[in-house]
Design an enzyme around this catalytic site. Structure first.
Site, PDB file in Angstrom:
ATOM      1  N   PHE A  20      -0.247  10.027  -7.594  1.00 15.93           N
ATOM      2  CA  PHE A  20      -0.172   8.578  -7.429  1.00 15.93           C
ATOM      3  C   PHE A  20      -0.825   7.872  -8.597  1.00 15.93           C
ATOM      4  O   PHE A  20      -0.903   6.701  -8.662  1.00 15.93           O
ATOM      5  CB  PHE A  20      -0.817   8.140  -6.116  1.00 15.93           C
ATOM      6  CG  PHE A  20      -0.277   8.910  -4.920  1.00 15.93           C
ATOM      7  CD1 PHE A  20       1.085   9.205  -4.837  1.00 15.93           C
ATOM      8  CD2 PHE A  20      -1.104   9.344  -3.917  1.00 15.93           C
ATOM      9  CE1 PHE A  20       1.586   9.919  -3.759  1.00 15.93           C
ATOM     10  CE2 PHE A  20      -0.613  10.055  -2.834  1.00 15.93           C
ATOM     11  CZ  PHE A  20       0.723  10.343  -2.761  1.00 15.93           C
ATOM     12  N   TRP A  42       2.443   1.565  -3.418  1.00 14.25           N
ATOM     13  CA  TRP A  42       1.442   1.998  -4.407  1.00 14.25           C
ATOM     14  C   TRP A  42       1.404   3.525  -4.473  1.00 14.25           C
ATOM     15  O   TRP A  42       1.204   4.115  -5.535  1.00 14.25           O
ATOM     16  CB  TRP A  42       0.071   1.443  -4.014  1.00 14.25           C
ATOM     17  CG  TRP A  42      -1.047   1.881  -4.911  1.00 14.25           C
ATOM     18  CD1 TRP A  42      -1.480   1.252  -6.037  1.00 14.25           C
ATOM     19  CD2 TRP A  42      -1.873   3.051  -4.769  1.00 14.25           C
ATOM     20  NE1 TRP A  42      -2.522   1.945  -6.599  1.00 14.25           N
ATOM     21  CE2 TRP A  42      -2.789   3.059  -5.846  1.00 14.25           C
ATOM     22  CE3 TRP A  42      -1.937   4.076  -3.836  1.00 14.25           C
ATOM     23  CZ2 TRP A  42      -3.745   4.052  -6.001  1.00 14.25           C
ATOM     24  CZ3 TRP A  42      -2.883   5.065  -3.992  1.00 14.25           C
ATOM     25  CH2 TRP A  42      -3.775   5.046  -5.072  1.00 14.25           C
ATOM     26  N   HIS A  43       1.595   4.156  -3.305  1.00 13.42           N
ATOM     27  CA  HIS A  43       1.485   5.613  -3.273  1.00 13.42           C
ATOM     28  C   HIS A  43       2.620   6.298  -4.007  1.00 13.42           C
ATOM     29  O   HIS A  43       2.436   7.402  -4.520  1.00 13.42           O
ATOM     30  CB  HIS A  43       1.426   6.112  -1.824  1.00 13.42           C
ATOM     31  CG  HIS A  43       0.097   5.915  -1.200  1.00 13.42           C
ATOM     32  ND1 HIS A  43      -0.260   4.755  -0.571  1.00 13.42           N
ATOM     33  CD2 HIS A  43      -0.988   6.719  -1.141  1.00 13.42           C
ATOM     34  CE1 HIS A  43      -1.498   4.860  -0.136  1.00 13.42           C
ATOM     35  NE2 HIS A  43      -1.977   6.038  -0.477  1.00 13.42           N
ATOM     36  N   GLY A  44       3.774   5.705  -4.034  1.00 14.40           N
ATOM     37  CA  GLY A  44       4.846   6.382  -4.749  1.00 14.40           C
ATOM     38  C   GLY A  44       6.142   5.626  -4.702  1.00 14.40           C
ATOM     39  O   GLY A  44       6.357   4.780  -3.826  1.00 14.40           O
ATOM     40  N   SER A  74       0.836  -1.195   0.000  1.00 13.54           N
ATOM     41  CA  SER A  74       0.000   0.000   0.000  1.00 13.54           C
ATOM     42  C   SER A  74       0.877   1.254   0.000  1.00 13.54           C
ATOM     43  O   SER A  74       0.615   2.222  -0.724  1.00 13.54           O
ATOM     44  CB  SER A  74      -0.910  -0.017   1.229  1.00 13.54           C
ATOM     45  OG  SER A  74      -1.552   1.205   1.369  1.00 13.54           O
TER      46      SER A  74
END
Lengths: 336, 478
Positions: B478, B325-327, B322
């Site tokens: 994102f 996924w954001h960066g 997670s």
């Protein structure tokens, strides 16, 4: 559906009426009047018949130059055309393209990563000098968007005005310095801002500015303008803006990256280093870029050191041309 | 084009009129209007990436049909594998390529090697993480036989590219959104009015709270070594409200806009700062992403049903994923790791499903214990946000060191009283509405129309007078 649209229409009409009533022009910020200084600058531009030394850019140059001192040192009539970074780089370059003529020397000093201008400021300039309309984009969509957004902005100005009035009633300040400086009367006949010179300085803001380094579209824009200026026989140079020490320290990496890109990609000579115009925060009047009297003197001396050899070269070429070719038309030398 | 822009204020009524008045009664034309609007909306960011979006749609549409038509499990697996690899390949290339190259180069440098690093100047296509996950959920659900693939390409394209959710979610599921796309929609006055109300609330969250907090939070996070510990704490708290106002405000607008067209999107936020523990926070924050990871990663890995070790491993995997996924930055991975550590004690003590109901349900005020639990959770979440906000690990160390210094006892240099008062009022409004999908949702039956209209007028004037300098939506990156 019909009910929804009718209700929406009624609410929309009532709300629009309220917005229009609240947007009655009670007051405007000083910068809207300050940009009226363009009239003085263009008056001086037109008065000078021969080649001129023109300083262009944002307010860092407007506040940070003693044109008379430069004129005495370089023996060239000086015009400080710099006004406000908020007008945008496009405005500044379009204005230059419009006013320059063969033999002029232009020193451009935009603020770091200067971007597109604010339409409301551009429009405010045009209110003082309608001819400046050609310096910025004002197609139907832009004008429509501005006419809507300006109502909302005006409500904010009115709020500030009413709150300031309330504050004054409770604790009247001795003088309103901002009103004195941010006015079209702030300039001398060269186009320098002088209204702040003898006022107590606020200093640079306590929180340093954070520049976000990255691709700056100013480089291709300046390059495009330089081609036009070159064709007109104008010498065009780039200098870094005056910048307060704390913000410079906070952005050394970003500024160094920009300097590398400018030296590599700019068509015109970069004739100084960023640190040449970095001064202590106490030498700033009220922003990261606006110098006080002392700061202005220091910067002017530094600018003279940088510009003097270039103007001397120009004088020498002129003398040579006068002595050697009496009837030949003037052929400006390429500046690179 | 962002939701809080002048361009969108013109775009939305045009699409609304075309959809309800021009294409009235024809499902095909209504869907085509929305599809065209979605491509225009996306193309205004960068038209070049429309090709990528179109390719992604085509890939998953074809994969879905092929998986469904495949005669053997092996053929099904092959098509699923191909779809996942290509989808994630694009995501990897655009979002993570430089990160992996740089990280690998750093690793080699620690061994004294001097690698020749070949990074690329890659522009991240807006919304790629969101629409990739849309497509993946579709093909995986077909593979699991939870969904029958649609044969209508327009409908599938609309499912992926529907403009309210295209660039920042919520991450929809085919089981939820596709049936709505395939069925005729009738205009409902109450739904449309509710949609407008939610858009208004979302705009307030974004333009007043988030952008207002961003102004100060940016100053503090840009110069962490220049401030006292107490100011850094203020910065972290302001960022906590900035990111909540920004993302939940965007989600509110997305849900409200979709409702104007007769669609119900998945809820993305449920008052996460009123959570009593981290597990509850993750049931209330970015719900569509959390549930995506739960359904497509956590449960397939065995969830918590295959022993304690696997449960811990799986928890770490989904939190780290997670974060990633954001960066493409170690700070996001660490942020995910910190949340995994927060979650671990609850998992080990079997208390992760303790607070399932709404806090202080049916009561006006929370108990002292509930208040303490909410403040504790907020403090933990805010601490983790520091890692989310900083640009690199060095900045994180500087920031945390600054907080844990004696200067925390000093008065904060930046303490925007007006904004904090406004944020408190906003929190009170959210608390008042916490049993509803959004804070203003329960107005209609309780407030008479003149009072509602007066409130809308006041809120609109708040938008005009209290809005701050516009900041880009955080989740667009994102």
């Amino acid at each position: 559906m019909k009910t929804f649209l009718i209700r929406l229409l009624i609410f929309g009409t009532l709300f629009t009426g309220l917005v229009l009533a609240s947007a009655y022009k009670l007051a405007q910020p000083g910068e809207m009047d300050y940009v009226g200084g363009i009239v003085i600058k263009h008056k001086r531009l037109n008065e000078i018949k021969g080649p001129r030394l023109i300083f262009a850019g944002g307010s860092n140059m407007a506040f940070g130059l003693d044109s008379k001192a430069v004129e005495e040192a370089t023996h060239m009539p000086v015009v400080n055309l710099a006004l406000h970074g908020g007008l945008g780089l496009d405005f500044i370059l379009e204005e230059l393209k419009d006013v320059v003529r063969a033999g002029d020397m232009v020193v451009l000093s935009p603020e770091y990563f200067l971007e597109e201008g604010r339409y409301e400021l551009d429009a405010a300039v045009a209110a003082f000098m309608p001819a400046s309309e050609k310096y910025f984009k004002h197609d139907f969509y832009t004008v429509f968007k501005y006419s809507v957004e300006s109502r909302f902005t005006q409500i904010g100005y009115n709020r500030d005005y009413l709150m300031a009035g309330w504050r004054k009633r409770n604790a009247p300040p001795e003088r309103d310095y901002a009103a004195e400086v941010y006015s079209h009367k702030a300039f001398n006949s060269y186009g320098d801002v002088v209204a702040h010179l003898d006022l107590p300085a606020y200093g640079a803001p306590k929180v340093p500015l954070k520049l976000h380094a990255g691709y700056w579209d100013g480089i291709p824009k300046i390059n495009a303008a330089s081609k036009v200026l070159e064709q007109r026989g104008v010498r065009f140079y780039f200098v870094f803006p005056a910048f307060c020490q704390s913000s410079y320290d906070n952005n050394i990496a970003a500024i160094s990256t920009l300097e590398v890109s400018l030296r590599k990609d700019l068509r015109i000579p970069v004739i100084c280093r960023p640190q040449d115009f970095v001064y202590p925060d106490t030498l700033y009047y009220d922003s990261y870029y606006h110098l006080t009297k002392t700061g202005r003197n220091l910067r002017t001396q530094q600018l003279i050191k940088i510009v003097q050899p270039l103007t001397a070269e120009l004088h020498a070429e002129k003398m040579l041309l006068t002595n050697t070719a009496t009837n030949r038309p003037h052929q400006p030398q390429p500046y690179r | 084009m962002v939701f809080n822009s002048f361009e969108f204020a013109l775009f939305l009524p045009i699409v609304f009129v075309l959809y309800w008045l021009v294409a009235k009664g024809s499902l095909l034309f209504q869907n085509l209007v929305l599809l065209a609007a979605s491509f225009v909306f996306y193309g205004m960011w960068d038209y070049r990436f429309l090709f990528l979006l179109f390719f992604s749609i085509l890939l998953d549409y074809t994969s879905g049909l092929q998986i469904h038509a495949a005669k053997t499990p092996r053929a099904k697996q092959w098509w699923l594998f191909a779809s996942i690899v290509i989808n994630l390949g694009f995501l990897f290339f655009f979002k993570y390529y430089n990160f992996f190259v740089d990280s690998f180069a750093d690793l080699l440098r620690t061994f004294g090697l001097q690698p020749h690093v070949w990074t690329l100047k890659i522009i991240l296509p807006v919304g790629i993480s969101f629409y990739t996950f849309h497509g993946l959920s579709y093909v995986i659900d077909i593979y699991r036989e939870k969904v029958t693939p649609t044969r209508n390409f327009n409908n599938y394209a609309l499912f992926v590219s529907f403009f309210p959710l295209l660039v920042a979610g919520p991450i929809e599921r085919a089981t939820h959104l596709l049936p709505q796309i395939e069925q005729p929609r009738r205009f409902e006055l109450s739904k449309a009015a509710d949609g407008l109300r939610q858009i208004l609330w979302g705009l307030l969250k974004k333009m007043v709270i988030a952008d207002g907090c961003a102004f100060y939070a940016n100053q503090i996070f840009d110069n962490p070594d220049a401030y006292s510990g107490s100011t850094l704490v203020v910065g972290a708290v302001l960022f906590a409200f900035q990111i909540y106002g920004d993302f939940s405000g965007y989600s509110d607008m997305a849900l409200g806009i979709a409702r104007l067209f007769g669609f119900e999107l998945l809820r993305n936020f449920a008052y996460p700062y009123f959570s009593r523990d981290i597990a509850e926070f993750w049931r209330r924050w970015h719900i569509s992403l959390s549930s995506w990871f739960k359904d497509y990663v956590y449960i397939p890995l065995g969830g918590s049903r295959e022993g304690r070790f696997k449960a811990i491993r799986n928890t770490f995997i989904i939190f780290l994923l997670s974060g990633f996924w954001h960066g493409a930055n170690w700070t996001f991975i660490l942020w995910g790791g910190i949340h995994a550590l927060y979650f671990l004690p609850l998992l080990l003590a079997n208390r992760n499903r303790k607070n399932m109901e709404i806090v202080a349900q049916g009561r006006r005020l929370p108990s002292v214990l509930e208040l303490w639990q909410m403040l504790r959770t907020f403090a933990l979440v805010t601490f983790a946000w520091i890692f989310f906000r900083v640009e690199n690990m060095t900045e994180a160390v500087v920031y945390i060191n600054g907080i844990f210094s004696f200067s925390i006892m000093e008065m904060p240099v930046i303490f925007p009283k007006g904004l904090l008062l406004l944020t408190t009022l906003f929190l009170l409004a959210e608390w008042q509405g916490r049993e509803h999908p959004y804070a203003l949702a329960n107005l209609e039956p309780r407030w008479p129309r003149p009072a509602r209209w007066a409130l809308y007028t006041v809120l609109l004037f708040c938008l005009i007078l209290l809005k701050s300098e516009q900041q880009q939506f955080i989740y667009f990156q994102f």
